[in-house]
Design a protein around this motif. Structure first.
Motif, PDB file in Angstrom:
ATOM      1  N   LEU A   1       0.819  -1.212   0.000  1.00 32.76           N
ATOM      2  CA  LEU A   1       0.000   0.000   0.000  1.00 32.76           C
ATOM      3  C   LEU A   1       0.854   1.263   0.000  1.00 32.76           C
ATOM      4  CD1 LEU A   1      -3.067  -0.458   2.394  1.00 32.76           C
ATOM      5  CD2 LEU A   1      -3.085   0.280   0.008  1.00 32.76           C
ATOM      6  N   LEU A   2       1.937   1.260   0.785  1.00 30.12           N
ATOM      7  CA  LEU A   2       2.829   2.415   0.811  1.00 30.12           C
ATOM      8  C   LEU A   2       3.415   2.689  -0.578  1.00 30.12           C
ATOM      9  CD1 LEU A   2       4.818   2.146   4.172  1.00 30.12           C
ATOM     10  CD2 LEU A   2       3.420   4.075   3.413  1.00 30.12           C
ATOM     11  N   PHE A   3       3.803   1.646  -1.271  1.00 30.27           N
ATOM     12  CA  PHE A   3       4.345   1.833  -2.613  1.00 30.27           C
ATOM     13  C   PHE A   3       3.273   2.332  -3.581  1.00 30.27           C
ATOM     14  CE2 PHE A   3       7.797  -1.307  -1.426  1.00 30.27           C
ATOM     15  CZ  PHE A   3       8.826  -0.396  -1.549  1.00 30.27           C
ATOM     16  N   ARG A   4       2.052   1.843  -3.432  1.00 32.94           N
ATOM     17  CA  ARG A   4       1.001   2.182  -4.382  1.00 32.94           C
ATOM     18  C   ARG A   4       0.379   3.554  -4.116  1.00 32.94           C
ATOM     19  NH1 ARG A   4      -3.326  -1.931  -3.964  1.00 32.94           N
ATOM     20  NH2 ARG A   4      -4.458  -0.458  -2.664  1.00 32.94           N
ATOM     21  N   GLU A   5       0.206   3.894  -2.837  1.00 32.42           N
ATOM     22  CA  GLU A   5      -0.559   5.086  -2.480  1.00 32.42           C
ATOM     23  C   GLU A   5       0.305   6.319  -2.216  1.00 32.42           C
ATOM     24  OE1 GLU A   5      -3.795   5.226  -2.512  1.00 32.42           O
ATOM     25  OE2 GLU A   5      -4.180   3.098  -2.860  1.00 32.42           O
ATOM     26  N   THR A   6       1.620   6.169  -2.237  1.00 26.11           N
ATOM     27  CA  THR A   6       2.494   7.322  -2.001  1.00 26.11           C
ATOM     28  C   THR A   6       3.520   7.417  -3.125  1.00 26.11           C
ATOM     29  OG1 THR A   6       4.284   6.221  -0.778  1.00 26.11           O
ATOM     30  CG2 THR A   6       2.291   6.809   0.463  1.00 26.11           C
ATOM     31  N   THR A   7       4.327   8.479  -3.072  1.00 23.88           N
ATOM     32  CA  THR A   7       5.369   8.663  -4.085  1.00 23.88           C
ATOM     33  C   THR A   7       6.695   8.033  -3.666  1.00 23.88           C
ATOM     34  OG1 THR A   7       5.944  10.782  -3.071  1.00 23.88           O
ATOM     35  CG2 THR A   7       4.333  10.821  -4.857  1.00 23.88           C
ATOM     36  N   THR A   8       6.734   7.337  -2.539  1.00 27.49           N
ATOM     37  CA  THR A   8       7.999   6.797  -2.045  1.00 27.49           C
ATOM     38  C   THR A   8       8.576   5.749  -2.989  1.00 27.49           C
ATOM     39  OG1 THR A   8       9.107   5.896  -0.098  1.00 27.49           O
ATOM     40  CG2 THR A   8       7.010   4.898  -0.697  1.00 27.49           C
ATOM     41  N   LEU A   9       9.889   5.654  -2.976  1.00 33.36           N
ATOM     42  CA  LEU A   9      10.589   4.632  -3.756  1.00 33.36           C
ATOM     43  C   LEU A   9      11.206   3.572  -2.856  1.00 33.36           C
ATOM     44  CD1 LEU A   9      12.397   6.941  -6.353  1.00 33.36           C
ATOM     45  CD2 LEU A   9      10.186   5.791  -6.559  1.00 33.36           C
ATOM     46  N   GLY A  10      11.062   3.734  -1.538  1.00 35.63           N
ATOM     47  CA  GLY A  10      11.646   2.760  -0.616  1.00 35.63           C
ATOM     48  C   GLY A  10      10.906   2.750   0.709  1.00 35.63           C
ATOM     49  N   VAL A  11      10.880   1.581   1.339  1.00 39.40           N
ATOM     50  CA  VAL A  11      10.210   1.407   2.631  1.00 39.40           C
ATOM     51  C   VAL A  11      11.166   0.715   3.588  1.00 39.40           C
ATOM     52  CG1 VAL A  11       8.297   0.317   3.862  1.00 39.40           C
ATOM     53  CG2 VAL A  11       7.916   1.279   1.581  1.00 39.40           C
ATOM     54  N   ARG A  12      11.386   1.324   4.737  1.00 42.19           N
ATOM     55  CA  ARG A  12      12.200   0.685   5.768  1.00 42.19           C
ATOM     56  C   ARG A  12      11.298  -0.189   6.636  1.00 42.19           C
ATOM     57  NH1 ARG A  12      13.676   5.960   5.541  1.00 42.19           N
ATOM     58  NH2 ARG A  12      12.384   6.465   7.370  1.00 42.19           N
ATOM     59  N   GLU A  13      11.862  -1.256   7.181  1.00 43.71           N
ATOM     60  CA  GLU A  13      11.067  -2.174   8.004  1.00 43.71           C
ATOM     61  C   GLU A  13      11.927  -2.698   9.144  1.00 43.71           C
ATOM     62  OE1 GLU A  13       9.169  -6.634   7.412  1.00 43.71           O
ATOM     63  OE2 GLU A  13       8.779  -5.133   5.868  1.00 43.71           O
ATOM     64  N   HIS A  14      11.394  -2.642  10.354  1.00 39.97           N
ATOM     65  CA  HIS A  14      12.110  -3.248  11.473  1.00 39.97           C
ATOM     66  C   HIS A  14      11.110  -3.794  12.481  1.00 39.97           C
ATOM     67  CE1 HIS A  14      11.498   0.959  12.820  1.00 39.97           C
ATOM     68  NE2 HIS A  14      11.473   0.464  14.046  1.00 39.97           N
ATOM     69  N   HIS A  15      11.538  -4.821  13.197  1.00 38.74           N
ATOM     70  CA  HIS A  15      10.708  -5.458  14.209  1.00 38.74           C
ATOM     71  C   HIS A  15      10.966  -4.810  15.571  1.00 38.74           C
ATOM     72  CE1 HIS A  15      10.405  -8.430  11.012  1.00 38.74           C
ATOM     73  NE2 HIS A  15       9.416  -8.993  11.664  1.00 38.74           N
ATOM     74  N   ILE A  16       9.893  -4.676  16.338  1.00 40.23           N
ATOM     75  CA  ILE A  16      10.007  -4.096  17.664  1.00 40.23           C
ATOM     76  C   ILE A  16       9.245  -4.968  18.660  1.00 40.23           C
ATOM     77  CG2 ILE A  16      10.164  -1.739  16.761  1.00 40.23           C
ATOM     78  CD1 ILE A  16       7.226  -1.388  17.760  1.00 40.23           C
ATOM     79  N   SER A  17       9.553  -4.795  19.936  1.00 41.62           N
ATOM     80  CA  SER A  17       8.781  -5.432  20.996  1.00 41.62           C
ATOM     81  C   SER A  17       7.891  -4.375  21.634  1.00 41.62           C
ATOM     82  CB  SER A  17       9.704  -6.048  22.057  1.00 41.62           C
ATOM     83  OG  SER A  17      10.422  -7.138  21.521  1.00 41.62           O
TER      84      SER A  17
END
Length: 396
Positions: A312-328
């Motif tokens: 969704l972030l790629f489709r609905e925004t102009t961003t070319l990259g998404v960061r991802e990290h796991h948290i507790s």
């Protein structure tokens, strides 16, 4: 130490199964009968019998009531509770369960609450099950209830209005937001009363929490399934002493820095994210390279929802990259209760800090609607909901 009850509903849940499990684990039948007598319903007796289901023993409860009993409407049941000689905490919780059941019946049948008629439920059995289960859990000093995912069966059920698919409409409505698991059982595994009881009383759905086991009991259902014992397993234990009742879970945070997007698009983006199971989304003003003003979009979600939200972030925004990290994340145990105020019914979130401390948060949208309807401030409705929650002791 905190006393925890785990409801292992591998074959389903009903009011009589819960009662049977409470008696099987050690609650005295005489105490249950005293609770029933306090309802002042006349000559009603409770029978508890040992039964064998697929070579496993459990306790089956049968309610014997005169055929002349004709209580069928929610107002009649709540009036009965008002006159009953029971503790206020039990009365308020029982009324909450009955009213939740009635509201669901009104919704699925498209009628007003006053027009609800408890057809297949059997109102006397329902009131005995509800008050009995609430009383039994209190008698056993249970402070926290965790329930397993509930079994979703198949088939049809004959009613006075014809056949309906299983689970029935009232049960499916009650189980919205509750984890379920499909089972190959042709028959009713979850009754409306059972669904109302667990959705109101349970603090959390999921696997059995860490505890030291102290007692295990089995409550038997009335049907027999070909490949599964029709029993509800009740496990009671003690948790390790802790300053809070918070539990830990692993979540995912997705983030992107965006400096070239129309700000009007962020509203639809947030709506799309929440529709795709985002737990939260927030925007932070920042600066990017060449000191361009930008927005950092961050999305909190469960690991199983991350792929869809990333797309969704790629489709609905102009961003070319998404960061991802796991948290507790540590989260307090919480549940939603409904309280009655001078401005109508308001949902209240109850968060448990520890055995002695808790806090309330009225549902904002409910307060806004009620305030508009009664021409008062939202704050006034909010305060009335807090007061009602404290008076009714909805955390018991």
């Amino acid at each position: 130490m905190t006393r925890i009850a785990y409801l292992d509903c591998f074959a389903g849940v009903s009011g009589d199964m819960l009662l049977g499990a409470l008696l099987d684990i050690g609650w005295d039948l005489a105490e249950l009968q005293a609770v029933v007598d306090a309802l002042k319903l006349g000559e009603i007796s409770i029978e508890a019998s040992p039964v064998k289901k697929h070579n496993l023993m459990g306790t089956q409860v049968t309610i014997h009531a005169p055929e002349t009993q004709s209580l069928r409407r929610p107002a009649e049941l709540t009036a009965l509770l008002d006159k009953a000689d029971i503790d206020e905490s039990i009365r308020s919780r029982a009324k909450e369960i009955i009213l939740k059941l009635a509201r669901v019946e009104a919704r699925v049948h498209g009628v007003n609450l006053e027009a609800v008629h408890f057809h297949e439920l059997g109102a006397i059995d329902t009131i005995v099950d509800v008050v009995g289960v609430v009383s039994g859990l209190e008698a056993l000093s249970v402070k926290q209830i965790v329930c397993s995912p509930l079994p979703w069966s198949h088939g049809t059920l004959k009613t006075e209005h014809g056949a309906i698919p299983l689970p029935g409409p009232a049960v499916t409505a009650l189980l919205e937001g509750v984890p379920v698991t499909g089972v190959d059982i042709h028959g009713e595994t979850v009754t409306p009363t059972g669904a109302a009881l667990v959705t109101v009383l349970t603090n959390k759905f999921g696997p059995m929490p860490d505890m030291t086991l102290s007692k295990i009991g089995y409550g038997a259902g009335s049907h027999d399934w070909p490949h599964l014992p029709n029993l509800l397993r009740l496990v009671i234990g003690e948790s390790a002493k802790s300053n809070t009742l918070a539990t830990s879970e692993t979540l995912v945070v997705l983030s992107s820095n965006i400096d070239d997007m129309n700000p009007e698009w962020y509203g639809p983006l947030a709506e799309a994210m929440f529709s795709a199971n985002a737990l939260d989304i927030w925007l932070t003003p920042t600066y990017m390279k060449k000191w361009r003003p930008a927005i950092m979009v961050e999305v909190l979600c469960k690991p199983e929802d991350a792929a869809g939200l990333r797309a969704l972030l790629f489709r609905e925004t102009t961003t070319l990259g998404v960061r991802e990290h796991h948290i507790s994340r540590w989260a307090l145990l919480r549940k939603i209760s409904t309280v009655e105020t001078p401005y109508g019914s308001i949902r209240v979130k109850v968060a448990y800090i520890n055995d002695a401390e808790h806090k309330f948060s009225p549902e904002h949208d409910d307060c806004v609607v009620a305030a508009s309807k009664h021409n008062v401030s939202t704050r006034e409705v909010w305060l009335a909901a807090i007061e009602a929650a404290q008076l009714l002791n909805v955390t018991d």
